[in-house]
Write a protein that holds these residues in place. Structure first.
Motif, PDB file in Angstrom:
ATOM      1  N   ASP A 165       2.634   4.758   0.886  1.00  0.00           N
ATOM      2  CA  ASP A 165       2.463   5.633   2.531  1.00  0.00           C
ATOM      3  C   ASP A 165       1.966   7.169   1.512  1.00  0.00           C
ATOM      4  N   LEU A 176       0.627  -1.233  -0.323  1.00  0.00           N
ATOM      5  CA  LEU A 176      -0.010  -0.353   0.239  1.00  0.00           C
ATOM      6  C   LEU A 176       0.853   1.462   0.164  1.00  0.00           C
ATOM      7  N   LEU A 228      -4.805   8.418   3.275  1.00  0.00           N
ATOM      8  CA  LEU A 228      -4.844   7.079   2.630  1.00  0.00           C
ATOM      9  C   LEU A 228      -6.293   6.907   3.518  1.00  0.00           C
ATOM     10  N   GLU A 229      -6.543   6.371   4.419  1.00  0.00           N
ATOM     11  CA  GLU A 229      -7.418   5.849   5.433  1.00  0.00           C
ATOM     12  C   GLU A 229      -8.724   6.990   5.333  1.00  0.00           C
ATOM     13  N   HIS A 230      -8.801   8.183   4.805  1.00  0.00           N
ATOM     14  CA  HIS A 230      -9.753   8.994   4.901  1.00  0.00           C
ATOM     15  C   HIS A 230     -10.672   9.222   3.849  1.00  0.00           C
ATOM     16  N   GLU A 242      -0.182  10.474   2.723  1.00  0.00           N
ATOM     17  CA  GLU A 242      -1.124  11.248   3.844  1.00  0.00           C
ATOM     18  C   GLU A 242      -2.747  10.780   2.870  1.00  0.00           C
ATOM     19  N   TRP A 255      -9.790   0.056  -2.979  1.00  0.00           N
ATOM     20  CA  TRP A 255      -9.204  -0.812  -3.119  1.00  0.00           C
ATOM     21  C   TRP A 255      -8.075  -1.620  -3.588  1.00  0.00           C
ATOM     22  N   HIS A 256      -6.705  -2.823  -3.505  1.00  0.00           N
ATOM     23  CA  HIS A 256      -5.378  -2.478  -4.218  1.00  0.00           C
ATOM     24  C   HIS A 256      -5.943  -4.028  -5.366  1.00  0.00           C
TER      25      HIS A 256
END
Length: 645
Positions: A285, A283, A289-291, A287, A297-298
């Motif tokens: 790195d 994944l 990403l989780e938001h 800033e 998806w990968h």
């Protein structure tokens, strides 16, 4: 003699199929089927293989006159037809000297004894397994091999263990076999190695539907292999290895697993890692990403339950996965935004295998001799020719042609291909031409990449990504690219071999700590301090240009089977490669790697660790790696005897 049922069709079908056949290889078929040198005389001598100026592919056609071409094909219709109709028996396999002569004739240059010896095994003319089978006089019923992974490597060694009557268990984290070809289901996922070569040498498939087959067909092949090898019942599905510890007192591996029935400890005399290099998604790195508020998806975990039609889709990464998945994705999405860190060289797909009626490939593909010789020819043409991507010493294997000249010619040809594909989007050309040498990374097989970038609804963004916000992607120029779906085509944690399994060897040594970022193994297989642990597709065994990773793995399987046979037949409980032997081997690997295009300090790729050391790729030609792994020398290993001995 009975008709040869595996050759379909009549002479008309055969004649049509022969229009697509490589004629120098066809001459080898005729020489084999007739056991005659008639087809190896000056009248039929092919022209040498060469790379015409500006061409992306070597010319291996033989450059025969139309008259000679017709003569060869008509003779093939007659002779193969006789085999089909039961009027001609297939002769015995040639010996090595004859094979060497035949191959030298076909490629119009001298093929050395090493190549001939290797190809005797690759074609099945010589039983490769006899080398360890002959030493396996009896099988210890208590001897157990544990295999981690039921992908291509795991199934391959399982086939050999099963045939030898050696007990084994495969531990597989998924609910099916197939490894990467089970896990990856994104649109147009496929192989970039010629399909007739991307199969086990001991279980060839003559019925591929194309030159570069797609995921479903590939998974079906490996799934069928599990049944053909009779190994499916040996697999513990939905079970993951969490830890493996070497028991120094008893010289066995204790493997902790977690599955449907809870946790358990399995014990094996030998532990084989068949986990691959490209199975744990990486994944980015970035800033925030989780938001991201939309679906994300990968590429290796494709979401078939999400409808892309009419949506705004962002794809991060422009490697092989993105090149494959983007055309079909962009065709249904309202808008596709591709974020590129660096461009790759993309080459046209050389799909000269054209299906005939009912989806069958040419009837000739059903002739074992043809499959064998064309496989051999691919090794000679693409395996060794494309290997010497030398940087420090630019002289290639053609004295009049330096590697720098080859690279320049390839750059020009591929840049022309880029311009043609992009059409009116000429401002994208500069963004799509890489700065690194053509051979610095694996060439990506085209899937309509540039034509897709040329679409009105596709944007190629080369500005750096600064952060992800709920609405989309923000780039360094401050632009917010609003999208509904975010696809991460960001590759795999390829440098973290065997991750995340905790492997503990002698004296409590932990493999991940021993390796750090510089994974290495003797011949890519054995690691000092970890007795009876054997890696398949381990460090420095990946290939870059030409050949097939299955070939590489089969070389490793052959080596491991010799080791297992030695453990069973002798009073040896364990073998542990000597540290000085491993160190000398890997110094050789790195010294060669530094002279190759992918080892050049100006090339950044997943082949290297953060220090620029090549940890994934083999520096050897295919024939050289066969030679490296062909003979197990127990003198390279510290040996531990059984307690009862």
């Amino acid at each position: 003699m009975a008709p040869h049922a595996s050759i379909p069709g009549d002479d008309t079908d055969l004649r049509r199929a022969l229009q697509e056949v490589n004629l120098p290889s066809l001459l080898l078929v005729l020489a084999s089927l007739t056991d005659s040198d008639e087809w190896l005389n000056d009248h039929f001598q092919p022209a040498p293989i060469e790379a015409p100026e500006g061409s992306l592919f070597p010319d291996d056609s033989g450059r025969f006159t139309d008259k000679v071409q017709n003569e060869i094909r008509e003779a093939a219709v007659r002779i193969i037809g006789e085999v089909r109709d039961g009027k001609r028996a297939i002769p015995a396999a040639p010996d090595q000297a004859r094979l060497q002569r035949m191959l030298s004739f076909s490629v119009a240059e001298e093929v050395n004894e090493g190549y001939a010896a290797m190809l005797m095994e690759e074609t099945g003319f010589r039983n490769r397994d006899a080398q360890w089978q002959d030493t396996l006089q009896s099988v210890d019923p208590d001897f157990q091999v544990l295999i981690i992974g039921a992908g291509m490597s795991g199934l391959g060694i399982a086939a050999k263990l099963k045939a030898a009557g050696i007990n084994f268990t495969i531990i597989e984290k998924n609910d099916q076999v197939g490894g990467t070809w089970y896990e990856n289901t994104y649109p147009d996922c496929g192989v970039d190695t010629p399909n007739h070569y991307y199969s086990y040498s001991f279980n060839r498939n003559p019925n591929w539907s194309g030159y570069f087959s797609k995921r479903d067909e590939l998974h079906a092949y490996f799934d069928a292999c599990a049944d053909q090898f009779d190994v499916r019942d040996h697999v513990r599905f939905n079970t993951e290895v969490t830890e493996a510890r070497y028991d120094e007192t008893n010289h066995v591996w204790r493997v902790e697993v977690s599955g449907p029935d809870g946790t358990a400890t399995l014990t094996g005399n030998a532990l084989v890692s068949a986990v691959g290099q490209l199975n744990r998604p990486a994944l980015p790195d970035i800033e925030g990403l989780e938001h991201f508020a939309g679906e994300m998806w990968h590429s290796a975990r494709w979401r078939d339950d999400v409808d892309i039609k009419g949506k705004g889709v962002a794809v991060i990464g422009t490697g092989c996965s993105c090149v494959q998945l983007l055309p079909r994705t962009a065709a249904v999405a309202e808008r596709a935004v591709v974020f590129q860190r660096s461009p790759h060289w993309v080459a046209p797909a050389r799909d000269y295998y054209r299906p005939v009626e009912d989806g069958q490939l040419w009837a000739l593909n059903h002739i074992p001799f043809y499959a064998a010789f064309h496989r051999a020819r691919m090794i000679l043409t693409f395996g060794d020719r494309s290997w010497p991507a030398v940087v420090a010493d630019p002289e290639w294997d053609q004295p009049s042609l330096s590697m720098n000249e080859v690279n320049h010619g390839m750059r020009e040809a591929l840049t022309g291909f880029i311009k043609d594909g992009l059409g009116e989007k000429t401002h994208y050309v500069e963004k799509c031409v890489p700065e690194f040498p053509v051979w610095g990374k694996r060439l990506i097989v085209d899937n309509g990449w540039y034509e897709t970038l040329a679409r009105d609804n596709v944007d190629l963004i080369t500005d750096a990504i600064t952060k992800i916000v709920p609405e989309g992607v923000v780039t360094a120029d401050g632009t917010l690219h609003e999208v509904d779906i975010l696809i991460l085509a960001t590759g795999f944690q390829s440098n973290n071999f065997l991750w995340p399994i905790a492997i503990q060897g002698k004296d409590g040594a932990v493999l991940s700590e021993v390796w750090g970022e510089s994974a290495n193994a003797y011949k890519g297989i054995s690691v000092p301090g970890f007795p009876n642990l054997f890696c398949l597709y381990g460090p420095n065994t990946n290939i870059v240009h030409g050949g097939s990773i299955i070939y590489q793995v089969e070389c490793q399987i052959h080596y491991v089977m010799q080791a297992i046979s030695a453990l069973i037949n002798r009073s040896i409980a364990a073998i542990d490669v000597k540290r000085e032997v491993n160190a000398a081997y890997n110094e050789r690997v790195q010294s060669i790697s530094r002279t190759l295009a992918w080892g050049h300090p100006g090339v950044e790729s997943w082949y290297k660790n953060s220090e620029g050391r090549v940890v994934n790729n083999s520096p050897f030609s295919l024939q050289e790696y066969w030679s490296v792994t062909h003979e197990l020398s127990l003198e390279d290993y510290e040996q531990f005897t059984r307690a009862s001995a």
